[in-house]
Scaffold this motif. Structure first.
Motif, PDB file in Angstrom:
ATOM      1  N   MET A 116      97.534   1.964  51.394  1.00 34.65           N
ATOM      2  CA  MET A 116      98.046   3.167  50.764  1.00 34.65           C
ATOM      3  C   MET A 116      99.419   3.545  51.315  1.00 34.65           C
ATOM      4  N   ASN A 117      99.853   2.884  52.372  1.00 35.66           N
ATOM      5  CA  ASN A 117     101.148   3.239  52.942  1.00 35.66           C
ATOM      6  C   ASN A 117     102.299   2.981  51.977  1.00 35.66           C
ATOM      7  N   ASP A 118     102.141   1.993  51.107  1.00 31.52           N
ATOM      8  CA  ASP A 118     103.213   1.676  50.164  1.00 31.52           C
ATOM      9  C   ASP A 118     103.023   2.373  48.816  1.00 31.52           C
ATOM     10  N   PHE A 119     102.033   3.270  48.701  1.00 31.58           N
ATOM     11  CA  PHE A 119     101.762   3.946  47.436  1.00 31.58           C
ATOM     12  C   PHE A 119     102.976   4.709  46.914  1.00 31.58           C
ATOM     13  N   PRO A 120     103.656   5.520  47.731  1.00 28.25           N
ATOM     14  CA  PRO A 120     104.829   6.231  47.193  1.00 28.25           C
ATOM     15  C   PRO A 120     105.905   5.273  46.664  1.00 28.25           C
ATOM     16  N   THR A 121     106.162   4.203  47.388  1.00 29.59           N
ATOM     17  CA  THR A 121     107.165   3.239  46.945  1.00 29.59           C
ATOM     18  C   THR A 121     106.724   2.554  45.662  1.00 29.59           C
ATOM     19  N   ALA A 122     105.469   2.153  45.606  1.00 24.94           N
ATOM     20  CA  ALA A 122     104.949   1.501  44.411  1.00 24.94           C
ATOM     21  C   ALA A 122     104.951   2.453  43.221  1.00 24.94           C
ATOM     22  N   THR A 123     104.653   3.715  43.451  1.00 24.79           N
ATOM     23  CA  THR A 123     104.650   4.699  42.370  1.00 24.79           C
ATOM     24  C   THR A 123     106.055   4.905  41.831  1.00 24.79           C
ATOM     25  N   GLU A 124     107.026   5.030  42.733  1.00 25.80           N
ATOM     26  CA  GLU A 124     108.417   5.176  42.291  1.00 25.80           C
ATOM     27  C   GLU A 124     108.864   3.956  41.499  1.00 25.80           C
ATOM     28  N   ALA A 125     108.466   2.774  41.927  1.00 27.56           N
ATOM     29  CA  ALA A 125     108.839   1.549  41.212  1.00 27.56           C
ATOM     30  C   ALA A 125     108.195   1.513  39.828  1.00 27.56           C
ATOM     31  N   ALA A 126     106.932   1.935  39.740  1.00 19.34           N
ATOM     32  CA  ALA A 126     106.249   1.948  38.443  1.00 19.34           C
ATOM     33  C   ALA A 126     106.910   2.942  37.496  1.00 19.34           C
ATOM     34  N   ILE A 127     107.277   4.102  38.007  1.00 16.65           N
ATOM     35  CA  ILE A 127     107.956   5.105  37.175  1.00 16.65           C
ATOM     36  C   ILE A 127     109.288   4.544  36.672  1.00 16.65           C
ATOM     37  N   ALA A 128     110.021   3.912  37.562  1.00 18.16           N
ATOM     38  CA  ALA A 128     111.311   3.329  37.170  1.00 18.16           C
ATOM     39  C   ALA A 128     111.121   2.237  36.121  1.00 18.16           C
ATOM     40  N   ARG A 129     110.088   1.421  36.289  1.00 17.09           N
ATOM     41  CA  ARG A 129     109.840   0.316  35.361  1.00 17.09           C
ATOM     42  C   ARG A 129     109.390   0.826  33.989  1.00 17.09           C
ATOM     43  N   TRP A 130     108.476   1.778  33.974  1.00 19.03           N
ATOM     44  CA  TRP A 130     107.917   2.243  32.712  1.00 19.03           C
ATOM     45  C   TRP A 130     108.798   3.255  31.987  1.00 19.03           C
ATOM     46  N   PHE A 131     109.486   4.098  32.761  1.00 15.99           N
ATOM     47  CA  PHE A 131     110.217   5.194  32.131  1.00 15.99           C
ATOM     48  C   PHE A 131     111.728   5.136  32.351  1.00 15.99           C
ATOM     49  N   ALA A 132     112.180   4.167  33.154  1.00 15.41           N
ATOM     50  CA  ALA A 132     113.608   3.980  33.432  1.00 15.41           C
ATOM     51  C   ALA A 132     114.256   5.227  34.034  1.00 15.41           C
ATOM     52  N   VAL A 133     113.504   5.905  34.905  1.00 13.73           N
ATOM     53  CA  VAL A 133     114.058   7.057  35.612  1.00 13.73           C
ATOM     54  C   VAL A 133     113.783   6.922  37.102  1.00 13.73           C
ATOM     55  N   ALA A 134     114.664   7.467  37.890  1.00 13.38           N
ATOM     56  CA  ALA A 134     114.471   7.523  39.339  1.00 13.38           C
ATOM     57  C   ALA A 134     113.768   8.832  39.669  1.00 13.38           C
ATOM     58  N   PRO A 135     113.101   8.899  40.820  1.00 15.35           N
ATOM     59  CA  PRO A 135     112.487  10.182  41.195  1.00 15.35           C
ATOM     60  C   PRO A 135     113.535  11.286  41.138  1.00 15.35           C
ATOM     61  N   PRO A 136     113.177  12.400  40.536  1.00 14.18           N
ATOM     62  CA  PRO A 136     114.187  13.438  40.304  1.00 14.18           C
ATOM     63  C   PRO A 136     114.709  14.120  41.563  1.00 14.18           C
ATOM     64  N   ASN A 137     113.841  14.289  42.555  1.00 12.39           N
ATOM     65  CA  ASN A 137     114.276  15.035  43.735  1.00 12.39           C
ATOM     66  C   ASN A 137     113.254  14.866  44.865  1.00 12.39           C
TER      67      ASN A 137
END
Length: 67
Positions: free
Chosen positions: A1-22
């Motif tokens: 679970m340590n890489d969950f935030p990184t993996a989540t940000e990558a999935a968001i970028a891949r699926w929605f083409a956006v970076a974490p907003p803030n």
């Protein structure tokens, strides 16, 4: 679970083409990591019969009638 935030940000970028907003968005993903871990800790400790008695009442209240 340590890489969950990184993996989540990558999935968001891949699926929605956006970076974490803030930074608060990043903290919310980190908090979600703790929530998931808490639920995983309960895995196998409860059975269906341990559900609150109001669960059956809720099922009966939402039961479809054959109208």
């Amino acid at each position: 679970m340590n890489d969950f935030p990184t993996a989540t940000e990558a999935a968001i970028a891949r699926w929605f083409a956006v970076a974490p907003p803030n930074d608060p968005g990043r903290r919310m993903v980190a908090d979600l990591t703790h929530t998931i871990a808490a639920f995983e800790a309960l895995r196998g400790s409860m059975v269906f019969e341990d559900e609150p008695s109001s669960f059956e009442a809720a099922l009966l209240a939402t039961k479809e009638t054959g109208l």
